[in-house]
Design a protein around this motif. Structure first.
Motif, short mmCIF file in Angstrom:
data_model
loop_
_atom_site.label_atom_id
_atom_site.label_comp_id
_atom_site.label_asym_id
_atom_site.label_seq_id
_atom_site.Cartn_x
_atom_site.Cartn_y
_atom_site.Cartn_z
N LEU A 1 6.31 9.90 21.65
CA LEU A 1 5.98 9.54 20.27
C LEU A 1 6.98 10.14 19.28
O LEU A 1 7.35 9.50 18.30
CB LEU A 1 4.56 9.97 19.92
CG LEU A 1 3.45 9.14 20.54
CD1 LEU A 1 2.09 9.74 20.22
CD2 LEU A 1 3.53 7.71 20.04
N GLY A 2 7.43 11.35 19.54
CA GLY A 2 8.42 11.97 18.67
C GLY A 2 9.75 11.22 18.69
O GLY A 2 10.38 11.01 17.65
N VAL A 3 10.18 10.82 19.87
CA VAL A 3 11.43 10.06 20.00
C VAL A 3 11.31 8.71 19.32
O VAL A 3 12.20 8.29 18.57
CB VAL A 3 11.82 9.91 21.49
CG1 VAL A 3 12.96 8.91 21.67
CG2 VAL A 3 12.21 11.26 22.07
N VAL A 4 10.23 8.00 19.56
CA VAL A 4 10.02 6.69 18.94
C VAL A 4 9.96 6.82 17.41
O VAL A 4 10.56 6.04 16.68
CB VAL A 4 8.76 6.01 19.50
CG1 VAL A 4 8.39 4.78 18.69
CG2 VAL A 4 8.97 5.63 20.95
N GLY A 5 9.24 7.83 16.92
CA GLY A 5 9.16 8.05 15.48
C GLY A 5 10.51 8.34 14.86
O GLY A 5 10.84 7.85 13.78
N SER A 6 11.33 9.12 15.55
CA SER A 6 12.67 9.42 15.06
C SER A 6 13.54 8.17 15.00
O SER A 6 14.29 7.96 14.05
CB SER A 6 13.34 10.46 15.95
OG SER A 6 12.63 11.67 15.91
N LEU A 7 13.45 7.33 16.03
CA LEU A 7 14.23 6.09 16.05
C LEU A 7 13.80 5.14 14.93
O LEU A 7 14.65 4.53 14.28
CB LEU A 7 14.09 5.40 17.41
CG LEU A 7 14.82 6.08 18.57
CD1 LEU A 7 14.47 5.38 19.88
CD2 LEU A 7 16.31 6.06 18.34
N VAL A 8 12.51 5.01 14.72
CA VAL A 8 12.03 4.14 13.65
C VAL A 8 12.50 4.66 12.29
O VAL A 8 12.96 3.90 11.44
CB VAL A 8 10.48 4.01 13.70
CG1 VAL A 8 9.95 3.36 12.45
CG2 VAL A 8 10.07 3.23 14.93
N GLY A 9 12.40 5.95 12.06
CA GLY A 9 12.87 6.53 10.80
C GLY A 9 14.36 6.31 10.60
O GLY A 9 14.81 5.99 9.49
N MET A 10 15.14 6.45 11.67
CA MET A 10 16.58 6.23 11.58
C MET A 10 16.89 4.78 11.23
O MET A 10 17.75 4.50 10.39
CB MET A 10 17.22 6.60 12.92
CG MET A 10 18.73 6.54 12.91
SD MET A 10 19.43 7.09 14.47
CE MET A 10 18.89 5.80 15.57
N LEU A 11 16.17 3.84 11.84
CA LEU A 11 16.40 2.43 11.55
C LEU A 11 16.01 2.07 10.11
O LEU A 11 16.70 1.28 9.45
CB LEU A 11 15.62 1.55 12.54
CG LEU A 11 16.13 1.57 13.98
CD1 LEU A 11 15.18 0.81 14.88
CD2 LEU A 11 17.53 1.00 14.05
N ILE A 12 14.93 2.65 9.61
CA ILE A 12 14.50 2.38 8.23
C ILE A 12 15.53 2.92 7.24
O ILE A 12 15.89 2.25 6.27
CB ILE A 12 13.10 2.95 7.98
CG1 ILE A 12 12.07 2.13 8.74
CG2 ILE A 12 12.77 2.97 6.48
CD1 ILE A 12 10.67 2.72 8.71
N ARG A 13 16.00 4.14 7.47
CA ARG A 13 17.03 4.71 6.57
C ARG A 13 18.32 3.89 6.62
O ARG A 13 18.96 3.67 5.59
CB ARG A 13 17.30 6.16 6.95
CG ARG A 13 16.20 7.11 6.52
CD ARG A 13 16.60 8.56 6.72
NE ARG A 13 16.87 8.89 8.11
CZ ARG A 13 15.94 9.24 9.00
NH1 ARG A 13 14.67 9.31 8.63
NH2 ARG A 13 16.27 9.53 10.24
N ARG A 14 18.69 3.42 7.80
CA ARG A 14 19.89 2.60 7.93
C ARG A 14 19.75 1.29 7.15
O ARG A 14 20.67 0.87 6.45
CB ARG A 14 20.15 2.32 9.41
CG ARG A 14 21.39 1.52 9.65
CD ARG A 14 21.65 1.41 11.13
NE ARG A 14 22.15 0.09 11.42
CZ ARG A 14 22.06 -0.50 12.58
NH1 ARG A 14 21.47 0.09 13.58
NH2 ARG A 14 22.55 -1.70 12.74
#
Length: 134
Positions: free
Chosen positions: A11-24
């Protein structure tokens, strides 16, 4: 116990990836707006003259007059020419059940009646700038 740790890590990895995609995505939209390219800012609009429901869509800031394109089906709607911002406020508890509680509401007035635009704080400056320029 080990399953719980694995679940937390995933869940931590998935959350980090989603946050990175939103910021991008936000950086790309900001760069396009700075270059003068057409941008659509995700938002929700509530117009008293068109029913009292929040409707998702995108505010097209490059169009003059301002245009809102619904997320589902219908064609774009041209907002009134005399639309101007009257206030910016946080979401109320009742509105937070329907829209994102972290968003901000830009209250606008026009000859057609009140228009409320719910937008995320990172996009607030672009929306208020577009309303000032219109």
């Amino acid at each position: 116990m080990i399953e719980f740790v694995i679940d937390c890590v995933v869940l931590g990895v998935v959350g980090s990836l989603v946050g990175m995609l939103i910021r991008r995505r936000h950086r790309q939209r900001s760069a396009r707006a700075a270059d003068g390219a057409p941008t659509g800012i995700p938002c929700m609009i509530k117009r008293a003259s068109h029913g009292n429901r929040w409707r998702p869509g995108r505010l097209l800031t490059h169009a003059k007059p301002l245009t809102w394109r619904p997320a589902y089906g219908r064609s774009a709607v041209v907002l009134p020419d005399d639309l101007h911002r009257t206030a910016v406020r946080a979401v109320s508890t009742r509105e937070g059940l329907v829209i994102n509680p972290g968003s901000r509401i830009v209250e606008c007035a026009s000859s057609d009646g009140a228009v409320l635009i719910a937008v995320m704080p990172v996009d607030l400056e672009q929306v208020t700038g577009a309303l000032s320029a219109a």
